[in-house]
Design an enzyme around this catalytic site. Structure first.
Site, mmCIF file in Angstrom:
data_model
loop_
_atom_site.group_PDB
_atom_site.id
_atom_site.type_symbol
_atom_site.label_atom_id
_atom_site.label_comp_id
_atom_site.label_asym_id
_atom_site.label_seq_id
_atom_site.Cartn_x
_atom_site.Cartn_y
_atom_site.Cartn_z
ATOM 1 N N ARG A 174 0.869 -1.195 0.000
ATOM 2 C CA ARG A 174 0.000 0.000 0.000
ATOM 3 C C ARG A 174 0.893 1.227 0.000
ATOM 4 O O ARG A 174 1.752 1.393 0.860
ATOM 5 C CB ARG A 174 -0.896 -0.009 1.241
ATOM 6 C CG ARG A 174 -1.766 1.238 1.428
ATOM 7 C CD ARG A 174 -2.805 1.357 0.326
ATOM 8 N NE ARG A 174 -3.830 2.324 0.664
ATOM 9 C CZ ARG A 174 -3.721 3.650 0.513
ATOM 10 N NH1 ARG A 174 -2.585 4.157 0.061
ATOM 11 N NH2 ARG A 174 -4.720 4.443 0.823
ATOM 12 N N GLU A 205 -11.491 4.686 -4.892
ATOM 13 C CA GLU A 205 -11.636 3.237 -4.818
ATOM 14 C C GLU A 205 -12.157 2.653 -6.135
ATOM 15 O O GLU A 205 -12.976 3.251 -6.824
ATOM 16 C CB GLU A 205 -12.598 2.865 -3.693
ATOM 17 C CG GLU A 205 -12.093 3.183 -2.296
ATOM 18 C CD GLU A 205 -10.941 2.286 -1.876
ATOM 19 O OE1 GLU A 205 -10.692 1.277 -2.576
ATOM 20 O OE2 GLU A 205 -10.306 2.585 -0.854
ATOM 21 N N ARG A 225 -1.031 -5.324 4.360
ATOM 22 C CA ARG A 225 -0.246 -4.822 3.225
ATOM 23 C C ARG A 225 0.953 -4.019 3.736
ATOM 24 O O ARG A 225 0.822 -3.215 4.665
ATOM 25 C CB ARG A 225 -1.111 -3.946 2.317
ATOM 26 C CG ARG A 225 -2.291 -4.689 1.729
ATOM 27 C CD ARG A 225 -3.213 -3.766 0.948
ATOM 28 N NE ARG A 225 -3.795 -2.721 1.798
ATOM 29 C CZ ARG A 225 -4.793 -1.912 1.416
ATOM 30 N NH1 ARG A 225 -5.291 -2.025 0.198
ATOM 31 N NH2 ARG A 225 -5.260 -1.001 2.241
#
Length: 336
Positions: free
Chosen positions: A205, A213, A270
């Site tokens: 990330r 999104e 992540r």
């Protein structure tokens, strides 16, 4: 005090204010602080500014005397309220208004530290000094002023880098970062990728950026989300083939910078990282892709502290002013 002393001290105060109060500035603000740091001496014909103003300075001196009205809080407020908005309008940078107040105020504070003091609360004739004992204050033109300007210069040099990166950025830089090299194997979203490094695939990330999104469960695709995803995929995972059609590259080589301070993973497991790419092929990996997303208008910035927060905020403001990407394409986007 001499004009150079006031200018150096004014810049020191500007850098310190930026570091403490978290605002960023550019060249116009530096120039505004320098100009306003000598402006109070307009009431003193023998000063450098007094020589430039000529009869205007003589009139001010005759009306108010030296270190009275022009060295008061009232003058500080009037100059900031008039000159500040004008420079803001001319430059388009709000920091110039802050620089006006900081520069002018630095002159008042510096003169308070001399033996003569100032009539800070004019029209009251009370003299404001700091500190209270004469032996601790500066003698204009003497060795104590040379020491004062030397200290101001040292503090200016110390505060300057902090003013550019912030205290949080400085802390993260001092904490260091781990570096990993790998190949992008998948682009999940505009700000989320997978990188194969050291024989394993790691979801990554990108720190400090937030693209609209496109894959969030039970959420519609965000405005400019597809464009952000396409851009990230084109830059980081563009398949290349040779003349015979054979795949020669399926992902870009990147350098991951993972700060040692703070969490190394988010709530979804992540890895949080900055992604650096070798834009010109010299093997240096000098181009920060996180910032590139902001500059091109594909991402907003996040609010939490991190290494490059101030740099990202500057890039975001510039992108917003240009109307780049989502800042003009998405009418519902929140602007600052």
């Amino acid at each position: 005090m001499k004009v150079a002393t006031h200018i150096v001290f004014g810049e020191c105060c500007l850098f310190a204010a930026s570091a403490v109060f978290d605002f960023h500035y550019e060249t116009p603000s530096v120039l505004a602080a320098a100009l306003c740091s000598v402006l109070p001496d307009a009431d003193y014909p023998k000063s450098w500014l007094g020589h430039q103003l000529g009869s205007v300075s003589e009139d001010l001196h005759r009306l108010f005397g030296h270190r009275s009205f022009m060295h008061s809080l009232l003058a500080l407020a009037l100059v900031t309220a008039t000159l500040g908005p004008l420079l803001w309008w001319l430059t388009g940078q709000s920091a110039t208004m802050i620089a006006v107040g900081v520069g002018y105020g630095s002159h008042l504070f510096a003169d308070m530290m001399t033996l003569g003091g100032v009539q800070l609360f004019w029209p009251s004739r009370a003299i404001a000094v700091f500190p209270g004992r004469d032996e601790y204050r500066v003698v204009s033109g003497g060795n104590s002023e040379r020491v004062f300007v030397a200290l101001a210069l040292i503090f200016a040099l110390l505060f300057y880098p902090v003013s550019r990166v912030g205290f949080d950025g400085l802390v993260y830089r001092l904490g260091g970062a781990d570096t990993l090299y790998g190949t992008v194997t998948k682009v999940t979203d505009g700000d989320t990728i997978e990188v194969e490094t050291q024989g394993r695939t790691t979801p990554v990330r990108l720190i400090g950026v937030d693209t609209p999104e496109t894959v969030a469960p039970d959420e519609p695709i965000g405005c400019y989300g597809r464009e952000a995803y396409s851009y990230t995929k084109r830059i980081l995972y563009e398949r290349q083939t040779d003349e015979e059609g054979r795949v020669v590259r399926e992902g870009r080589l990147v350098r991951l910078e993972i700060p040692r301070i703070g969490d190394s993973e988010d709530a979804y497991g992540r890895t949080l990282a900055y992604v650096w790419i070798d834009a010109d092929g010299d093997g240096e990996y000098e181009h920060l892709f996180n910032e590139d997303l902001i500059e091109q208008g594909y991402a907003r910035t996040t609010t939490f502290a991190h290494t490059y927060r101030r740099e990202f905020e500057r890039a975001r403001e510039e992108a917003e002013e240009r109307g780049a990407g989502l800042w003009s394409a998405c009418p519902e986007v929140e602007t600052t």
